[in-house]
Scaffold this motif. Structure first.
Motif, short mmCIF file in Angstrom:
data_model
loop_
_atom_site.label_atom_id
_atom_site.label_comp_id
_atom_site.label_asym_id
_atom_site.label_seq_id
_atom_site.Cartn_x
_atom_site.Cartn_y
_atom_site.Cartn_z
N GLY A 10 -59.34 -20.75 24.05
CA GLY A 10 -59.65 -20.51 22.97
C GLY A 10 -58.43 -19.20 22.97
N THR A 11 -58.21 -19.12 21.72
CA THR A 11 -56.51 -18.26 21.53
C THR A 11 -57.05 -16.46 22.60
OG1 THR A 11 -57.10 -18.83 19.19
CG2 THR A 11 -55.46 -17.08 19.40
N ILE A 12 -58.09 -15.86 22.15
CA ILE A 12 -58.14 -14.94 22.51
C ILE A 12 -58.86 -14.71 24.27
CG2 ILE A 12 -59.37 -12.71 22.86
CD1 ILE A 12 -59.01 -12.05 19.85
N ASP A 159 -52.03 -13.56 17.34
CA ASP A 159 -51.42 -14.98 17.65
C ASP A 159 -52.40 -15.50 16.61
OD1 ASP A 159 -51.18 -13.61 19.59
OD2 ASP A 159 -51.66 -15.56 20.81
N SER A 160 -53.20 -15.34 15.73
CA SER A 160 -54.70 -16.30 14.40
C SER A 160 -53.27 -15.42 13.43
CB SER A 160 -55.14 -15.59 14.71
OG SER A 160 -55.81 -16.32 15.67
N PHE A 161 -52.26 -15.20 12.84
CA PHE A 161 -52.30 -14.12 11.93
C PHE A 161 -51.51 -14.83 10.86
CE2 PHE A 161 -48.89 -12.28 9.16
CZ PHE A 161 -49.74 -10.81 8.50
N GLU A 162 -51.07 -15.41 11.23
CA GLU A 162 -50.62 -16.59 9.83
C GLU A 162 -51.45 -17.92 9.11
OE1 GLU A 162 -47.69 -17.45 8.39
OE2 GLU A 162 -46.95 -15.82 9.31
N PHE A 168 -57.14 -11.62 4.61
CA PHE A 168 -56.59 -10.37 5.37
C PHE A 168 -55.34 -9.39 4.81
CE2 PHE A 168 -59.40 -11.83 8.51
CZ PHE A 168 -60.28 -10.91 8.97
N PRO A 169 -54.97 -9.40 3.94
CA PRO A 169 -54.07 -8.48 2.72
C PRO A 169 -53.49 -7.82 2.85
CG PRO A 169 -56.06 -8.59 1.18
CD PRO A 169 -56.58 -9.64 2.52
N PRO A 173 -51.52 -7.22 12.08
CA PRO A 173 -51.96 -7.59 13.60
C PRO A 173 -51.52 -6.96 14.51
CG PRO A 173 -49.52 -8.57 12.99
CD PRO A 173 -50.01 -7.49 11.43
N VAL A 174 -52.77 -7.14 15.67
CA VAL A 174 -52.59 -6.64 16.00
C VAL A 174 -51.89 -7.29 17.56
CG1 VAL A 174 -54.52 -5.75 18.30
CG2 VAL A 174 -54.69 -4.70 15.85
N PRO A 175 -51.16 -7.12 18.53
CA PRO A 175 -51.08 -7.33 19.10
C PRO A 175 -51.88 -8.05 20.61
CG PRO A 175 -49.12 -4.96 19.15
CD PRO A 175 -51.12 -5.03 18.59
N MET A 176 -51.51 -9.04 21.63
CA MET A 176 -52.27 -10.20 21.90
C MET A 176 -52.78 -8.70 22.68
SD MET A 176 -54.86 -12.04 22.57
CE MET A 176 -54.18 -13.20 21.12
#
Length: 200
Positions: A10-12, A159-162, A168-169, A173-176
């Motif tokens: 997965g992404t993470i 990596d999931s921000f977009e 989540f206004p 975002p947290v750096p991976m």
């Protein structure tokens, strides 16, 4: 160490697996691919997964689904998606997996900011995240043979921000790498019973 990463594609999970591979033997479990496949909502499938990989030094779970929708739209069955997958999937990883964990080994589960700071349409996801955080604090008191357990609880990841930014206004975002560091801290350190909150 021999480490099993459930959700390692997965992404993470992919980034966590890549980092751990630099120092350890890493096995990846996924729904449809990996070194072993697993249905996270099925305890018999989880048992089969552990049977196939054998003894481990660390278990990492970065998996599980939950339904996102307005409370008025959520049926009882919709809530059971998160309960059976995100919540009981991780509970069963601990309940079953501890028997395959070597002395001094660790289990690392995964939740997120919704446990403490929910947003619109996350009633179910927030519920199961909060449940897992509480579960980890309690089960740490009962694990034997120097076995440890922690949970990584992260904010929205870069990596999931977009994909999720409209939900989540105002969240930064947290750096991976910071999230991956949380998993490394849990696995390679000595802490137990901790909720590792990873924020920007």
């Amino acid at each position: 160490m021999k480490i099993l990463v459930i959700g390692g594609n997965g992404t993470i999970g992919k980034k966590v697996s890549e980092r751990l591979t630099q120092k350890h033997e890493v096995l990846v479990a996924g729904r449809n691919s990996g070194d072993v496949t697993v249905d996270f909502s099925d305890s018999s499938s989880i048992t089969s997964m552990f049977e196939s990989v054998g003894k481990l030094d660390a278990i990492v779970a970065i998996a599980g689904d939950a339904k996102w929708d307005k409370l008025d739209n959520l049926s009882e069955e919709d809530f059971y998606i998160g309960i059976k997958s995100k919540m009981m999937g991780q509970v069963n990883v601990v309940r079953i997996g501890k028997e395959y964990l070597n002395s001094g080994g660790s289990i690392t589960l995964s939740t997120g900011i919704l446990a403490d700071d929910p947003v619109d349409m996350t009633t179910s996801a927030a519920m199961v995240n909060g449940a897992i955080n509480s579960f980890v604090k309690a089960v740490a008191l009962e694990l034997e043979d120097r076995k440890r357990i922690n949970v990584v609880c992260s904010d929205l990841v870069e990596d999931s921000f977009e994909k999720y930014k409209d939900y989540f206004p105002g969240n930064t975002p947290v750096p991976m790498y910071k999230i991956v560091d949380g998993y490394v801290k849990s696995i390679e350190g000595k802490i137990t019973g901790r909720i590792l909150r990873i924020m920007a």
